[in-house]
Enzyme design. Structure first.
Site, PDB file in Angstrom:
ATOM      1  N   ASP A 104      11.144   5.124  -5.637  1.00 18.35           N
ATOM      2  CA  ASP A 104      10.511   4.018  -5.675  1.00 18.35           C
ATOM      3  C   ASP A 104      11.260   2.835  -5.352  1.00 18.35           C
ATOM      4  OD1 ASP A 104       8.208   2.345  -5.375  1.00 18.35           O
ATOM      5  OD2 ASP A 104       8.084   2.033  -7.564  1.00 18.35           O
ATOM      6  N   GLY A 156       0.681  -1.259  -0.075  1.00 19.03           N
ATOM      7  CA  GLY A 156      -0.067  -0.013  -0.077  1.00 19.03           C
ATOM      8  C   GLY A 156       0.819   1.212   0.004  1.00 19.03           C
TER       9      GLY A 156
HETATM   10 CA    CA Z   1       7.092   0.674  -4.496  1.00 17.44          CA
END
Ligand code: CA
Length: 734
Positions: free
Chosen positions: A343, A220
């Site tokens: 990320d 999430g």
């Molecule tokens: Ca990620």
């Protein structure tokens, strides 16, 4: 079995009707099991199914005929010493039997083989049990996952595996339940909600069994959650401990000293969105050091300038953490990407190895990270021993082994409105895909990616509670690669054989478009791997040379982890396959369990022909303001699944550039507002998106589709997929 293959009708209305009727990802009538061999009477005693206790788990390496845990053993080496199938005879490997799943989408589950029964999880968190002798279905379990969970899922309606223990099969469901299934009957024994249902949590990873407890994390961080790993009593489901990976609101007090320490590395009010750090796949138990070791995901939002302008390390996002299994107490951590802004989840599988290291035996943790470095840590202390790039890396020039910190390239943080063509892109140098290690060759076999992604901060970023939070400009890639046509922008996958002691690549397989599949290493000197998202092959390579020795036409992409086992003195290889062909959601998807043996003769039914839908949008009639606003709303609620800029997200979600819905607002609203495709995983967004928003989103997509079409040479359909390449991250990242 229903297949969706008739999209190319002439009118929008007709296409729409066909799509409703046919594009069914969860057709309960399709559970037909097919076996090409005569069925033998089952000899599997139902009362003793999944009779796995602590001793069997601890000694799994002494039962090479079984595959008791997702990684084969606690070390998660995805290795079997079985050697009946070897380099000399693998060319005769053929299909023994197969079973069709009743749910398509992407299949990522590693099967288990326990005492004659194959257990496997599929998309929509379903579980099957098959008699391994003949493929007869013993039971199927469907947790009846609420379909609107899809609004909380970033990266596919997937499940990556299950655990077997004490007569039960344990499953994490997409909507956050931990479920114990009676392995004899397929009936639910208990279920426990492990997450706050009002927050943006989901579960896609496999539970692990440690000391009578079931360990599971959650996903999430692309939306905004507070990550944690938790342990539950295997008998009752009662929560035994929980280790948060990021601190909560300091005003509420900290759960432990490590949270106070972690809070000192954060600025701003991170707790409003939750911080991130989801424990969404990498997880293992080091028996020798009695530590549970796991990886954490990115911070929320991705862009650190938006998350924490103070530029702190933001512990413990993008980290590898060890805790004590009895209590969940902190033991050590190593942060692979301090102050992550790319990320770079530290979520590549963590594997335990005993290596001859500078003259002594050393117990280590290895992880090929999304950030492109292969890390080797001391398993007892977390001390960094080695970090080498295993793919193209341009955000850091190396890792300082003294401080353990990456040597960053300053421009990589894309400050002051600049754009950085990042490698590895957010697709990662490696995703969740399973890696293997062969102790005889001493090599790791890594599903590797070379990927680029144009990173640019969104100057207008606002917190989006309940939606995606990247803090990136969604149009950056489209504009950057249009304006810099010579800039590298590839996204290719291949298998790398890696020497973890030397920190060097030994061989690599042929490169191809998109991610490569998980790997399995065997004592027969073979490496098995699926061809990934876009190559319909299951392959075997020579473990020493990388020569491709065998392949099988899977009719669909293959990313899931293969396994091998022995039954009645014979070695088998099994794996789930299933991703829409050519990375296209509309293509036929043959989701199945395939089981192979030497001289197997079963045949799959012929594959259906498929022509990708053309890029043929209606003309743009909306205003520039409508397009701009539509782009903003799209970025908030649609881009996570359907791709930045609407350009495509490969197989798991429709490419909206070629969607027939672009032709009619009524059809578009029926899906977006009224939720008529909720059963397929596209829930109503009526509580988030107004009718005016919906019209503007469609205008944005029409504008982008026309722009894309104008930018392409007149050579569809291959060229029409050019936009896919940079955006096909859904199978790699949560
Ligand atoms: Ca990620």
């Amino acid at each position: 079995m229903k297949r969706f293959s008739t999209l190319l009708l002439s009118t929008a209305a007709a296409v729409f009707v066909v799509q409703l009727a046919g594009c069914d990802s969860s057709d309960p009538g399709a559970a037909d099991i097919e076996s090409a061999v005569a069925s033998a009477p089952t000899e599997v005693s139902s009362s003793s199914r999944a009779a796995v206790d602590d001793q069997r788990l601890l000694n799994a390496a002494n039962e090479p005929g079984q595959w008791l845990t997702v990684g084969g053993t606690y070390e998660e080496r995805h290795y079997s010493p079985l050697k009946q199938i070897d380099g000399n005879n693998v060319g005769q490997l053929g299909l023994k039997w197969f079973a069709d799943y009743d749910t398509n989408l992407s299949q990522q589950g590693t099967p288990l083989y326990v005492d004659g029964v194959l257990y496997v999880s599929t998309a929509w968190s379903k579980v099957y049990a098959f008699d391994a002798r003949n493929g007869q279905q013993l039971w199927q379990y469907d947790p009846q996952t609420a379909k609107d969970i899809v609004t909380k899922v970033c990266c596919g309606i997937v499940n990556r595996g299950i655990a077997a223990y004490d007569g039960k099969i344990y499953l994490g469901t997409l909507d956050g339940y931990l479920v114990a299934i009676d392995a004899a009957t397929g009936n639910e024994a208990w279920r426990k909600l492990t997450v706050d249902p009002d927050a943006q949590y989901s579960i896609t990873s496999a539970p692990r069994i440690v000391k009578g407890m079931v360990l599971i994390g959650n996903s999430g961080s692309e939306f905004g959650i507070r990550g944690y790993l938790a342990a539950y009593d295997a008998k009752t489901g009662d929560e035994r401990w929980r280790f948060y990976t990021v601190p909560g609101n300091p005003a509420d007090g900290f759960e432990n000293p490590q949270m106070a320490q972690a809070a000192s590395t954060w600025g701003g009010d991170w707790w409003v969105l939750g911080g991130g750090g989801s424990v969404w796949d990498a997880l293992t138990y080091d028996v020798k050091n009695d530590l549970v070791i796991f990886g954490t995901g990115n911070g929320t939002p991705w862009n650190q300038q938006a998350r924490d302008p103070s530029g702190g390390d933001n512990l413990f996002v993008a980290s590898i953490i060890a805790v004590k299994p009895d209590t969940g107490e902190y033991a050590w951590h190593y942060q692979t990407t301090p102050g992550d802004t790319w990320d770079y989840d530290a979520i590549g599988p963590v594997m335990l190895l005993d290596l001859d290291w500078q003259g002594e035996q050393r117990r280590v943790v290895v992880q090929p990270n999304k950030n492109g470095f292969m890390y080797v840590l001391d398993a007892a202390t977390g001390k960094l021993l080695k970090a080498d790039p295993f793919t193209e890396v341009n955000w850091a020039s190396g890792v300082d082994l003294e401080t353990g910190r990456p040597i960053e390239v300053p421009a990589a943080r894309f400050k002051d409105g600049t754009t950085f063509n990042l490698a590895p892109g957010v697709q990662g140098g490696h995703g969740w895909h399973k890696n293997s290690f062969n102790p005889e060759t001493g090599l790791l076999y890594i599903a590797t990616q070379r990927a680029y992604y144009a990173m640019q901060a969104d100057p207008n970023y606002m917190r989006n509670v309940g939606g995606a939070n990247t803090g990136l400009a969604f149009a950056a890639g489209f504009n950057y690669y249009r304006d810099h046509p010579d800039a590298p922008r590839e996204f290719v996958g291949y298998v790398v054989a890696w020497d973890p002691v030397a920190g060097k690549e030994v061989w690599r397989s042929e490169e191809h478009d998109g991610p490569t599949g998980s790997t399995l290493a065997t004592g027969g000197g073979l490496v098995f791997s699926g061809g990934g998202n876009n190559t319909n092959e299951f392959r075997a390579y020579d473990a020493t040379t990388g020569q491709k020795l065998w392949s099988f036409d899977t009719q669909t992409g293959m990313v899931a982890g293969p396994i091998t086992y022995e039954l009645d003195g014979k070695q088998y290889v099994a794996a789930s396959v299933g991703i829409n062909q050519a990375g296209n959601y509309y293509a036929p998807n043959y989701s199945r369990l395939l089981v192979f043996e030497l001289n197997g003769t079963a045949l799959l039914p012929p594959a259906e022909a498929f022509t990708p839908p053309p890029l043929d949008p209606p003309p743009l009639t909306a205003s520039a303001e409508a397009v701009e606003h539509g782009g903003e709303v799209y970025g908030q609620y649609c881009g996570t699944c359907h791709g930045n800029n609407g350009q495509a997200r490969g197989a798991n979600f429709p490419n909206l550039m070629t969607s027939p819905m672009l032709n009619a607002q009524e059809a578009f609203d029926a899906v977006v507002i009224n939720g008529i495709k909720a059963q397929n995983g596209m829930a109503s967004f009526a509580d988030k998106v107004s009718a005016a928003d919906s019209a503007d989103i469609r205008a944005f997509l029409i504008a982008r589709a026309n722009e894309l079409k104008a930018s392409l040479p007149p050579a569809p359909p291959a060229a029409a997929r050019a936009g896919d390449v940079h955006d096909d991250v859904q199978d790699n990242d949560e």
